[in-house]
Design a protein around this motif. Sequence first.
Motif, PDB file in Angstrom:
ATOM      1  N   ALA A   1      54.768  23.875  39.067  1.00  0.00           N
ATOM      2  CA  ALA A   1      56.072  24.466  39.415  1.00  0.00           C
ATOM      3  C   ALA A   1      56.611  25.388  38.329  1.00  0.00           C
ATOM      4  O   ALA A   1      57.433  26.252  38.603  1.00  0.00           O
ATOM      5  CB  ALA A   1      57.089  23.353  39.704  1.00  0.00           C
ATOM      6  N   ARG A   2      56.155  25.233  37.078  1.00  0.00           N
ATOM      7  CA  ARG A   2      56.676  26.080  36.008  1.00  0.00           C
ATOM      8  C   ARG A   2      55.950  27.418  35.936  1.00  0.00           C
ATOM      9  O   ARG A   2      56.271  28.264  35.109  1.00  0.00           O
ATOM     10  CB  ARG A   2      56.555  25.366  34.658  1.00  0.00           C
ATOM     11  CG  ARG A   2      55.119  25.250  34.200  1.00  0.00           C
ATOM     12  CD  ARG A   2      54.911  24.819  32.786  1.00  0.00           C
ATOM     13  NE  ARG A   2      53.514  24.480  32.552  1.00  0.00           N
ATOM     14  CZ  ARG A   2      52.556  25.376  32.295  1.00  0.00           C
ATOM     15  NH1 ARG A   2      52.828  26.654  32.211  1.00  0.00           N
ATOM     16  NH2 ARG A   2      51.308  24.974  32.111  1.00  0.00           N
ATOM     17  N   ARG A   3      54.958  27.615  36.792  1.00  0.00           N
ATOM     18  CA  ARG A   3      54.097  28.808  36.677  1.00  0.00           C
ATOM     19  C   ARG A   3      54.695  30.033  37.357  1.00  0.00           C
ATOM     20  O   ARG A   3      55.649  29.939  38.102  1.00  0.00           O
ATOM     21  CB  ARG A   3      52.707  28.471  37.223  1.00  0.00           C
ATOM     22  CG  ARG A   3      52.021  27.468  36.307  1.00  0.00           C
ATOM     23  CD  ARG A   3      50.754  26.909  36.865  1.00  0.00           C
ATOM     24  NE  ARG A   3      50.264  25.867  35.975  1.00  0.00           N
ATOM     25  CZ  ARG A   3      49.375  26.061  35.007  1.00  0.00           C
ATOM     26  NH1 ARG A   3      48.842  27.245  34.814  1.00  0.00           N
ATOM     27  NH2 ARG A   3      48.999  25.070  34.233  1.00  0.00           N
TER      28      ARG A   3
ATOM     29  N   VAL B   1      35.183  34.976  37.387  1.00  0.00           N
ATOM     30  CA  VAL B   1      36.051  34.067  36.631  1.00  0.00           C
ATOM     31  C   VAL B   1      35.758  34.255  35.147  1.00  0.00           C
ATOM     32  O   VAL B   1      34.624  34.092  34.708  1.00  0.00           O
ATOM     33  CB  VAL B   1      35.812  32.600  37.043  1.00  0.00           C
ATOM     34  CG1 VAL B   1      36.611  31.652  36.153  1.00  0.00           C
ATOM     35  CG2 VAL B   1      36.174  32.392  38.508  1.00  0.00           C
ATOM     36  N   LYS B   2      36.804  34.630  34.391  1.00  0.00           N
ATOM     37  CA  LYS B   2      36.617  34.902  32.958  1.00  0.00           C
ATOM     38  C   LYS B   2      36.581  33.610  32.157  1.00  0.00           C
ATOM     39  O   LYS B   2      35.607  33.257  31.547  1.00  0.00           O
ATOM     40  CB  LYS B   2      37.757  35.781  32.436  1.00  0.00           C
ATOM     41  CG  LYS B   2      37.343  37.237  32.287  1.00  0.00           C
ATOM     42  CD  LYS B   2      38.314  38.005  31.412  1.00  0.00           C
ATOM     43  CE  LYS B   2      39.669  37.518  31.505  1.00  0.00           C
ATOM     44  NZ  LYS B   2      40.841  37.635  31.439  1.00  0.00           N
ATOM     45  N   ASP B   3      37.706  32.903  32.154  1.00  0.00           N
ATOM     46  CA  ASP B   3      37.697  31.619  31.466  1.00  0.00           C
ATOM     47  C   ASP B   3      38.456  30.594  32.287  1.00  0.00           C
ATOM     48  O   ASP B   3      39.303  30.939  33.109  1.00  0.00           O
ATOM     49  CB  ASP B   3      38.243  31.717  30.028  1.00  0.00           C
ATOM     50  CG  ASP B   3      39.423  32.637  29.937  1.00  0.00           C
ATOM     51  OD1 ASP B   3      39.587  33.316  28.922  1.00  0.00           O
ATOM     52  OD2 ASP B   3      40.209  32.673  30.921  1.00  0.00           O
TER      53      ASP B   3
ATOM     54  N   ARG C   1      42.314  30.799  41.215  1.00  0.00           N
ATOM     55  CA  ARG C   1      42.658  32.028  41.955  1.00  0.00           C
ATOM     56  C   ARG C   1      41.430  32.939  42.108  1.00  0.00           C
ATOM     57  O   ARG C   1      41.095  33.364  43.210  1.00  0.00           O
ATOM     58  CB  ARG C   1      43.767  32.742  41.163  1.00  0.00           C
ATOM     59  CG  ARG C   1      44.146  34.107  41.672  1.00  0.00           C
ATOM     60  CD  ARG C   1      44.872  34.881  40.576  1.00  0.00           C
ATOM     61  NE  ARG C   1      43.966  35.238  39.502  1.00  0.00           N
ATOM     62  CZ  ARG C   1      44.288  35.245  38.198  1.00  0.00           C
ATOM     63  NH1 ARG C   1      45.500  34.900  37.806  1.00  0.00           N
ATOM     64  NH2 ARG C   1      43.394  35.602  37.300  1.00  0.00           N
ATOM     65  N   ASP C   2      40.758  33.197  41.006  1.00  0.00           N
ATOM     66  CA  ASP C   2      39.665  34.176  41.053  1.00  0.00           C
ATOM     67  C   ASP C   2      38.453  33.657  41.817  1.00  0.00           C
ATOM     68  O   ASP C   2      37.760  34.421  42.481  1.00  0.00           O
ATOM     69  CB  ASP C   2      39.291  34.618  39.626  1.00  0.00           C
ATOM     70  CG  ASP C   2      40.324  35.581  39.053  1.00  0.00           C
ATOM     71  OD1 ASP C   2      41.070  36.177  39.853  1.00  0.00           O
ATOM     72  OD2 ASP C   2      40.396  35.734  37.825  1.00  0.00           O
ATOM     73  N   GLU C   3      38.250  32.361  41.753  1.00  0.00           N
ATOM     74  CA  GLU C   3      37.150  31.791  42.517  1.00  0.00           C
ATOM     75  C   GLU C   3      37.420  31.982  44.023  1.00  0.00           C
ATOM     76  O   GLU C   3      36.543  32.393  44.775  1.00  0.00           O
ATOM     77  CB  GLU C   3      37.022  30.301  42.167  1.00  0.00           C
ATOM     78  CG  GLU C   3      35.923  29.585  42.893  1.00  0.00           C
ATOM     79  CD  GLU C   3      36.288  28.148  43.207  1.00  0.00           C
ATOM     80  OE1 GLU C   3      35.389  27.394  43.535  1.00  0.00           O
ATOM     81  OE2 GLU C   3      37.480  27.795  43.131  1.00  0.00           O
TER      82      GLU C   3
HETATM   83  N1  CTP Z   1      51.320  31.432  33.183  1.00  0.00           N
HETATM   84  C1  CTP Z   1      52.644  31.571  33.599  1.00  0.00           C
HETATM   85  N2  CTP Z   1      53.503  32.400  32.957  1.00  0.00           N
HETATM   86  C2  CTP Z   1      53.072  33.113  31.889  1.00  0.00           C
HETATM   87  C3  CTP Z   1      51.741  32.974  31.432  1.00  0.00           C
HETATM   88  C4  CTP Z   1      50.896  32.128  32.107  1.00  0.00           C
HETATM   89  O1  CTP Z   1      53.028  30.946  34.577  1.00  0.00           O
HETATM   90  N3  CTP Z   1      53.914  33.905  31.256  1.00  0.00           N
HETATM   91  C5  CTP Z   1      50.432  30.485  33.880  1.00  0.00           C
HETATM   92  C6  CTP Z   1      49.819  30.994  35.166  1.00  0.00           C
HETATM   93  O2  CTP Z   1      49.698  29.886  36.032  1.00  0.00           O
HETATM   94  C7  CTP Z   1      48.440  31.461  34.758  1.00  0.00           C
HETATM   95  C8  CTP Z   1      48.083  30.430  33.693  1.00  0.00           C
HETATM   96  O3  CTP Z   1      49.330  30.138  33.046  1.00  0.00           O
HETATM   97  O4  CTP Z   1      47.542  31.464  35.826  1.00  0.00           O
HETATM   98  C9  CTP Z   1      47.066  30.900  32.675  1.00  0.00           C
HETATM   99  O5  CTP Z   1      47.533  32.044  32.018  1.00  0.00           O
HETATM  100  P1  CTP Z   1      46.581  33.195  31.515  1.00  0.00           P
HETATM  101  O6  CTP Z   1      45.283  32.640  31.061  1.00  0.00           O
HETATM  102  O7  CTP Z   1      47.385  34.060  30.609  1.00  0.00           O
HETATM  103  O8  CTP Z   1      46.391  34.098  32.817  1.00  0.00           O
HETATM  104  P2  CTP Z   1      45.433  33.992  34.055  1.00  0.00           P
HETATM  105  O9  CTP Z   1      46.265  33.779  35.264  1.00  0.00           O
HETATM  106  O10 CTP Z   1      44.317  33.053  33.814  1.00  0.00           O
HETATM  107  O11 CTP Z   1      44.950  35.483  34.187  1.00  0.00           O
HETATM  108  P3  CTP Z   1      43.810  36.250  33.439  1.00  0.00           P
HETATM  109  O12 CTP Z   1      42.761  36.343  34.489  1.00  0.00           O
HETATM  110  O13 CTP Z   1      44.436  37.562  33.126  1.00  0.00           O
HETATM  111  O14 CTP Z   1      43.433  35.453  32.230  1.00  0.00           O
END
Ligand code: CTP
Length: 371
Positions: free
Chosen positions: A98-100, A28-30, A20-22
């Motif tokens: 799909a679970r996201r 991009v954090k991690d 997403r961030d890219e």
């Molecule tokens: N995710 C989700 N439901 C949650 C937590 C996480 O569906 N309650 C999924 C999302 O697809 C998310 C991924 O897991 O993108 C990674 O979660 P996380 O690292 O917590 O968030 P990021 O989206 O990477 O956001 P951030 O930049 O804040 O780290």
Amino acid sequence: MTMRDPCDGLEVYRVGGAVRDELLGWPVKDTDWVVVGATPQDMQRRGFRPVGRDFPVFLHPQSQEEYALARTERKSGHGYTGFIVHASPEVTLEEDLARRDLTINAMARSADGRLIDPFDGLADLEARLLRHVSPAFIEDPLRVLRTARFVARYSGLGFRVAADTRELMAQLVSSGEVAHLVAERVWTEAEKALGEPHPAAFFHELAQCRALNELMPELVPLLEEGLACMSVLPDVGEEQARWRWARLVEVLDREAREQLSKRLKLPRAWCELAEQVACTRHLVAESVVGEVEVMRWLNAIDAWRRGERVAPLLALVRLSEPSLADRLAAGWQAALKVAPRDLVAEGFKGAELGEELARRRLQAISVAIQA
Ligand code: CTP
């Protein structure tokens, strides 16, 4: 000898926030990875270290990035924790996506650079929409807070929550699921949101779906005024989020502030700063600021033992009342010159020492703030 890449021959995809961030051009954090078609044993044999308590996640032996086996999740109880996780080599990437939570978080990038986007995340990203992937959004109440946090992060880019996603957020509140979230979860999201570019948007979004009424009802009346004071801060570097919170709650009365801190199980440093900022607000609001008021303020912020607290609070006062800040700084400097050891040398001790110290400090402040 060259080391074999532990990912050689594994079907791995970059997923979630990194993809997403890219695409957004956001830092991009991690990077999170999903592995398809492997077992925990396969991963360990390749040198990955298992770290997941609730689901199979592994750390890459060199990069330390997270590699999760593709999984599906089903709700089994209340709150954030009640899930039945199913991870097996048969789970496909699409099932994992799909679970996201949101479509912009449900995209994957293959090793050869292909974007896998079964839920039109890219279109939503371009339309600046935070939209749920599926009705299973309501299986995880934490997503209400996450979505509001993404608003706080990306609203400057024009992002907003899709109307039907807002409905699901409201449903998670009215069903009582949001109320089941434990304080630590709520606070983790709130703290992150306070560090985002538009923290006020987090609270406004939570108010929209009435989650704020459940989680932080004390803040609801503040929204009408707008939350602009949160962005009026001295230069406090890494403590910005904590100062924003302190400025947010400074208008509450002490009882409401303490109630809120207790419910959210706020860390002590956050509660203390909030009290100091509130005391400073009271001082600035006084019609006359004389030595008694200055002394009361210094006592209230425990300046004598915690002298480092004074400078940032003075910087805060300076933003609205520069001449008052000058007088306070002069009073503080003068009071500091009253040295307890001189009084001891004069023979004061015990309670008398304390009283004399206070008297001389008051006197010193009085002279300094009139000068
Ligand atoms: N995710 C989700 N439901 C949650 C937590 C996480 O569906 N309650 C999924 C999302 O697809 C998310 C991924 O897991 O993108 C990674 O979660 P996380 O690292 O917590 O968030 P990021 O989206 O990477 O956001 P951030 O930049 O804040 O780290």
